[in-house]
Design an enzyme around this catalytic site. Sequence first.
Site, mmCIF file in Angstrom:
data_model
loop_
_atom_site.group_PDB
_atom_site.id
_atom_site.type_symbol
_atom_site.label_atom_id
_atom_site.label_comp_id
_atom_site.label_asym_id
_atom_site.label_seq_id
_atom_site.Cartn_x
_atom_site.Cartn_y
_atom_site.Cartn_z
ATOM 1 N N ASP A 8 -7.492 11.431 27.772
ATOM 2 C CA ASP A 8 -7.706 12.626 28.901
ATOM 3 C C ASP A 8 -7.839 13.724 27.866
ATOM 4 O O ASP A 8 -7.307 14.434 27.249
ATOM 5 C CB ASP A 8 -6.241 13.059 29.434
ATOM 6 C CG ASP A 8 -6.340 14.065 30.469
ATOM 7 O OD1 ASP A 8 -7.328 14.066 30.858
ATOM 8 O OD2 ASP A 8 -5.347 14.826 30.203
ATOM 9 N N GLU A 67 -11.661 9.927 30.633
ATOM 10 C CA GLU A 67 -11.996 10.582 31.709
ATOM 11 C C GLU A 67 -13.195 11.382 31.915
ATOM 12 O O GLU A 67 -13.749 11.917 30.934
ATOM 13 C CB GLU A 67 -10.809 11.528 32.026
ATOM 14 C CG GLU A 67 -11.002 11.965 33.592
ATOM 15 C CD GLU A 67 -9.704 12.899 34.130
ATOM 16 O OE1 GLU A 67 -9.862 13.838 34.825
ATOM 17 O OE2 GLU A 67 -8.659 12.518 33.510
ATOM 18 N N ASP A 139 -0.333 15.228 29.640
ATOM 19 C CA ASP A 139 -1.669 14.769 29.185
ATOM 20 C C ASP A 139 -1.661 13.329 28.709
ATOM 21 O O ASP A 139 -2.543 12.889 28.739
ATOM 22 C CB ASP A 139 -2.202 15.790 28.152
ATOM 23 C CG ASP A 139 -2.381 17.184 28.671
ATOM 24 O OD1 ASP A 139 -3.446 17.446 29.499
ATOM 25 O OD2 ASP A 139 -1.747 18.157 28.195
#
Length: 172
Positions: A8, A67, A139
């Site tokens: 992430d 991502e 996160d």
Amino acid sequence: MTRILGIDPGSRVTGYGIIDQAGQQLGYVASGCIRTGGGSLAERLGIIFSGISSIIEEFMPEEMAIERVFMNKNADSALKLGQARGAAICASVHRDVPVDEYAAREIKQAVVGNGGATKEQLQHMICVLLSLQKKPQADAADALGVAVCHGHQREIRRRLAAEQSRYGEAVS
């Protein structure tokens, strides 16, 4: 068994999550955050690159998933996020670890069953899916979600390939 590193990305905090996948079974390995501090963007990108490189060296994942950037109202933030992604991707490619990318909605859909899920819903489902006793940091949970999404996608691709192979053999 395949080890998957989920990322992430963020220019200040980059989450990472590592899972092992054997068929449909997913197992938690590790997760955490790379915090870059308040240096220049170039310094922070270097920290991300070094941090991901160290994680790859320590845990030896076979695949990485990250991502994708989405464009929000703040173009400057999106550009910095893209650069953080680039640093993580470069670290992975430098270590010969293949990279796949997923949209945030796709990740939430795979983990929660709802592309508009909240961070709290994602954290909860990560705990359920990976049998975690304690919620990971937001996160890190997002990064585990990326890894879980990739695990689901690779299992679907494996099954489709097996069916195509069976179908091809039956036709011959």
